[in-house]
Design a protein around this motif. Sequence first.
Motif, PDB file in Angstrom:
ATOM      1  N   PHE A  29      22.435   6.953 -32.190  1.00 24.53           N
ATOM      2  CA  PHE A  29      22.891   7.321 -33.525  1.00 24.53           C
ATOM      3  C   PHE A  29      22.686   6.244 -34.590  1.00 24.53           C
ATOM      4  O   PHE A  29      22.320   6.550 -35.710  1.00 24.53           O
ATOM      5  N   SER A  30      22.935   4.997 -34.259  1.00 27.55           N
ATOM      6  CA  SER A  30      22.894   3.915 -35.238  1.00 27.55           C
ATOM      7  C   SER A  30      21.475   3.447 -35.514  1.00 27.55           C
ATOM      8  O   SER A  30      20.704   3.212 -34.581  1.00 27.55           O
ATOM      9  N   PRO A  31      21.132   3.251 -36.784  1.00 27.36           N
ATOM     10  CA  PRO A  31      19.818   2.692 -37.091  1.00 27.36           C
ATOM     11  C   PRO A  31      19.681   1.216 -36.696  1.00 27.36           C
ATOM     12  O   PRO A  31      18.571   0.752 -36.486  1.00 27.36           O
ATOM     13  N   GLU A  32      20.782   0.475 -36.599  1.00 28.16           N
ATOM     14  CA  GLU A  32      20.704  -0.960 -36.318  1.00 28.16           C
ATOM     15  C   GLU A  32      21.124  -1.342 -34.905  1.00 28.16           C
ATOM     16  O   GLU A  32      20.518  -2.214 -34.306  1.00 28.16           O
ATOM     17  N   THR A  33      22.173  -0.754 -34.396  1.00 30.52           N
ATOM     18  CA  THR A  33      22.650  -1.106 -33.052  1.00 30.52           C
ATOM     19  C   THR A  33      21.970  -0.172 -32.064  1.00 30.52           C
ATOM     20  O   THR A  33      22.226   1.021 -32.042  1.00 30.52           O
ATOM     21  N   GLU A  59      16.940  -2.843 -39.058  1.00 32.43           N
ATOM     22  CA  GLU A  59      15.943  -2.148 -38.235  1.00 32.43           C
ATOM     23  C   GLU A  59      14.673  -2.959 -37.994  1.00 32.43           C
ATOM     24  O   GLU A  59      13.735  -2.458 -37.389  1.00 32.43           O
ATOM     25  N   ILE A  60      14.635  -4.218 -38.465  1.00 31.89           N
ATOM     26  CA  ILE A  60      13.436  -5.041 -38.265  1.00 31.89           C
ATOM     27  C   ILE A  60      13.749  -6.388 -37.615  1.00 31.89           C
ATOM     28  O   ILE A  60      12.910  -6.972 -36.978  1.00 31.89           O
ATOM     29  N   GLY A  61      14.941  -6.892 -37.786  1.00 27.33           N
ATOM     30  CA  GLY A  61      15.309  -8.171 -37.196  1.00 27.33           C
ATOM     31  C   GLY A  61      15.999  -9.050 -38.195  1.00 27.33           C
ATOM     32  O   GLY A  61      16.027  -8.738 -39.379  1.00 27.33           O
ATOM     33  N   PRO A  62      16.625 -10.078 -37.728  1.00 26.22           N
ATOM     34  CA  PRO A  62      16.600 -10.598 -36.363  1.00 26.22           C
ATOM     35  C   PRO A  62      17.329  -9.670 -35.381  1.00 26.22           C
ATOM     36  O   PRO A  62      18.078  -8.795 -35.779  1.00 26.22           O
ATOM     37  N   VAL A  63      17.086  -9.918 -34.100  1.00 29.19           N
ATOM     38  CA  VAL A  63      17.729  -9.162 -33.019  1.00 29.19           C
ATOM     39  C   VAL A  63      18.727 -10.088 -32.346  1.00 29.19           C
ATOM     40  O   VAL A  63      18.399 -11.236 -32.029  1.00 29.19           O
ATOM     41  N   TYR A  64      19.942  -9.593 -32.144  1.00 27.47           N
ATOM     42  CA  TYR A  64      21.000 -10.419 -31.548  1.00 27.47           C
ATOM     43  C   TYR A  64      22.073  -9.529 -30.919  1.00 27.47           C
ATOM     44  O   TYR A  64      22.124  -8.327 -31.163  1.00 27.47           O
ATOM     45  N   TRP A  65      22.907 -10.150 -30.110  1.00 27.73           N
ATOM     46  CA  TRP A  65      24.059  -9.480 -29.493  1.00 27.73           C
ATOM     47  C   TRP A  65      25.318  -9.842 -30.280  1.00 27.73           C
ATOM     48  O   TRP A  65      25.459 -10.974 -30.734  1.00 27.73           O
ATOM     49  N   THR A  66      26.215  -8.884 -30.426  1.00 24.12           N
ATOM     50  CA  THR A  66      27.530  -9.161 -30.993  1.00 24.12           C
ATOM     51  C   THR A  66      28.582  -8.741 -29.973  1.00 24.12           C
ATOM     52  O   THR A  66      28.417  -7.739 -29.277  1.00 24.12           O
ATOM     53  N   THR A  67      29.640  -9.518 -29.871  1.00 24.83           N
ATOM     54  CA  THR A  67      30.761  -9.144 -29.012  1.00 24.83           C
ATOM     55  C   THR A  67      31.823  -8.496 -29.885  1.00 24.83           C
ATOM     56  O   THR A  67      32.130  -8.977 -30.978  1.00 24.83           O
ATOM     57  N   CYS A  68      32.373  -7.395 -29.383  1.00 25.20           N
ATOM     58  CA  CYS A  68      33.351  -6.621 -30.129  1.00 25.20           C
ATOM     59  C   CYS A  68      34.578  -6.358 -29.258  1.00 25.20           C
ATOM     60  O   CYS A  68      34.483  -6.322 -28.032  1.00 25.20           O
ATOM     61  N   ARG A  69      35.715  -6.159 -29.922  1.00 22.99           N
ATOM     62  CA  ARG A  69      36.964  -5.831 -29.223  1.00 22.99           C
ATOM     63  C   ARG A  69      37.551  -4.569 -29.846  1.00 22.99           C
ATOM     64  O   ARG A  69      37.652  -4.467 -31.078  1.00 22.99           O
ATOM     65  N   ASN A 134      24.630  -0.563 -45.453  1.00 24.57           N
ATOM     66  CA  ASN A 134      25.713  -0.062 -44.599  1.00 24.57           C
ATOM     67  C   ASN A 134      26.015   1.403 -44.901  1.00 24.57           C
ATOM     68  O   ASN A 134      26.208   2.211 -43.992  1.00 24.57           O
ATOM     69  N   ARG A 135      26.073   1.751 -46.182  1.00 26.51           N
ATOM     70  CA  ARG A 135      26.369   3.130 -46.563  1.00 26.51           C
ATOM     71  C   ARG A 135      25.278   4.072 -46.026  1.00 26.51           C
ATOM     72  O   ARG A 135      25.572   5.133 -45.488  1.00 26.51           O
ATOM     73  N   HIS A 136      24.031   3.684 -46.194  1.00 25.06           N
ATOM     74  CA  HIS A 136      22.919   4.486 -45.665  1.00 25.06           C
ATOM     75  C   HIS A 136      23.043   4.648 -44.151  1.00 25.06           C
ATOM     76  O   HIS A 136      22.894   5.748 -43.609  1.00 25.06           O
ATOM     77  N   ASP A 137      23.301   3.543 -43.460  1.00 21.94           N
ATOM     78  CA  ASP A 137      23.362   3.592 -41.994  1.00 21.94           C
ATOM     79  C   ASP A 137      24.566   4.369 -41.489  1.00 21.94           C
ATOM     80  O   ASP A 137      24.476   5.066 -40.472  1.00 21.94           O
ATOM     81  N   MET A 138      25.704   4.273 -42.168  1.00 22.77           N
ATOM     82  CA  MET A 138      26.870   5.066 -41.763  1.00 22.77           C
ATOM     83  C   MET A 138      26.566   6.551 -41.926  1.00 22.77           C
ATOM     84  O   MET A 138      26.890   7.361 -41.042  1.00 22.77           O
ATOM     85  N   THR A 139      25.925   6.920 -43.021  1.00 21.96           N
ATOM     86  CA  THR A 139      25.556   8.320 -43.238  1.00 21.96           C
ATOM     87  C   THR A 139      24.585   8.777 -42.161  1.00 21.96           C
ATOM     88  O   THR A 139      24.754   9.858 -41.580  1.00 21.96           O
ATOM     89  N   THR A 140      23.582   7.964 -41.864  1.00 23.91           N
ATOM     90  CA  THR A 140      22.606   8.307 -40.823  1.00 23.91           C
ATOM     91  C   THR A 140      23.294   8.476 -39.474  1.00 23.91           C
ATOM     92  O   THR A 140      23.044   9.454 -38.752  1.00 23.91           O
TER      93      THR A 140
END
Length: 152
Positions: A29-33, A59-69, A134-140
């Motif tokens: 679903f997410s364009p970035e994650t 959608e192009i980079g950089p590419v990285y991991w995020t930790t979430c709770r 963010n608004r575009h990606d949330m809508t997508t």
Amino acid sequence: MRDSVTVRMSATPAEVWGLVSDVTRIGEFSPETFEAEWLGDAQGPEAGAKFRGHVRRNEIGPVYWTTCRVVVCEPEREFAFAVLGPGGKTINRWSYRIAPRDDGSDVTEAFELSGTLPLRMYWTVLGWARGRRNRHDMTTTLERMKAVLEDR
């Protein structure tokens, strides 16, 4: 330093909950994650559970991991998580709120950056671009979820 998007879906709160709380499906679903996985003993959504998301910024980079709770886990109502930065401090909070309607559910995705000085400065300089993104990606994201739920 916050925004939200709401999309009406012809799906029950239980059906919506099944998608928004399953972080392992975010790549659909997410364009970035583009992927996420539960960490430690976590097997699914519950308050305090941690997961990590694999992000391709813009959608192009950089590419990285995020930790979430997971910070809110109310089945069929709200799923929210904090994106953790250095020292485990919250840098961003994302949420999905589900409101039942006669013809389905209103689903709201929202973000809120923490109010730290570096993030306030960032938002002052680049907030217009990041906010639009963010608004575009949330809508997508919500429209893609809607398509899955309504095409069942």
